[in-house]
Write an enzyme that holds these catalytic residues in place. Structure first.
Site, PDB file in Angstrom:
ATOM      1  N   GLU A  64      -4.455 102.544  64.364  1.00  0.00           N
ATOM      2  CA  GLU A  64      -4.467 103.834  63.677  1.00  0.00           C
ATOM      3  C   GLU A  64      -3.065 104.424  63.510  1.00  0.00           C
ATOM      4  O   GLU A  64      -2.728 104.971  62.457  1.00  0.00           O
ATOM      5  CB  GLU A  64      -5.343 104.791  64.490  1.00  0.00           C
ATOM      6  CG  GLU A  64      -5.745 106.035  63.770  1.00  0.00           C
ATOM      7  CD  GLU A  64      -6.759 106.812  64.614  1.00  0.00           C
ATOM      8  OE1 GLU A  64      -7.786 106.234  65.005  1.00  0.00           O
ATOM      9  OE2 GLU A  64      -6.497 107.989  64.881  1.00  0.00           O
ATOM     10  N   ASP A  65      -2.245 104.324  64.537  1.00  0.00           N
ATOM     11  CA  ASP A  65      -0.975 105.059  64.535  1.00  0.00           C
ATOM     12  C   ASP A  65       0.246 104.232  64.156  1.00  0.00           C
ATOM     13  O   ASP A  65       1.223 104.784  63.660  1.00  0.00           O
ATOM     14  CB  ASP A  65      -0.714 105.683  65.923  1.00  0.00           C
ATOM     15  CG  ASP A  65      -1.614 106.881  66.175  1.00  0.00           C
ATOM     16  OD1 ASP A  65      -2.268 107.320  65.227  1.00  0.00           O
ATOM     17  OD2 ASP A  65      -1.648 107.348  67.317  1.00  0.00           O
TER      18      ASP A  65
END
Ligand code: ZN
Length: 183
Positions: A64-65
């Site tokens: 996600e990051d």
């Protein structure tokens, strides 16, 4: 690789991938503190001793990051770890409010293992926001964040009672702090 080696590999991999990334609180802590806290909560508060779950916890924000590919996680740590990470990863192509709504909606349908990871994640985030709120966040926004965390956790209950208790305590402390600040 044996289990411990795989776990250490995950910690080193996550540290490298999160290099230079900071938590959004005013203290600007290194991001890696967060996935390590999540894994430690699972292991030493939640009593989780399933290495795949602890590895997935360490890796839980890497897709996600920092744009790690699911395929890479699958190749190194296997299908089960990759599956848990995928379960707790938001679809970044969606707008933020939609992602937040989907977390609430999806929570009851996660595997027990992913529910535990999510619980520890929410504990870590609520604690961080209480101790070190993002500088540009008004109190109302902090309170709304905790409200949303509680909604997600409502769908995770039953997976890990110890972590649920710790989450409830963290949320209570958060409300107390923000209530005092708001007065
Ligand atoms: Zn996280």
């Amino acid at each position: 690789m044996n289990t411990l080696n795989k776990l250490v590999h995950a910690a080193s991999f996550a540290a490298q991938k999160h290099t230079g990334q900071k938590r959004k609180g005013e203290e600007g802590e290194p991001y890696i503190n967060h996935p390590l806290e999540v894994a430690n909560l699972l292991a030493n508060v939640g009593g989780v001793d399933d290495a795949d779950v602890l590895i997935a916890a360490i890796l839980h924000d890497t897709i996600e990051d920092v744009g790690v590919k699911l395929e890479e996680i699958r190749e190194i740590w296997g299908e089960r770890v990759a599956g848990f990470v995928l379960e707790v990863t938001d679809d970044k192509s969606l707008p933020k409010p939609e992602r937040k709504r989907l977390q609430v909606e999806h929570a009851p349908h996660l595997s027990t293992e992913a529910k535990s990871i999510k619980l520890a994640d929410k504990i870590s985030n609520v604690r961080d926001i209480t101790r070190s709120p993002p500088t540009h966040w008004e109190i109302e926004r902090c309170v709304a964040y905790v409200d949303w965390g509680r909604e997600v956790v409502a769908g995770l209950r039953g997976a890990n009672p110890e972590l649920e208790t710790i989450f409830d305590e963290a949320a209570k402390l958060a409300y107390e702090k923000f209530k005092n600040l708001g007065q």
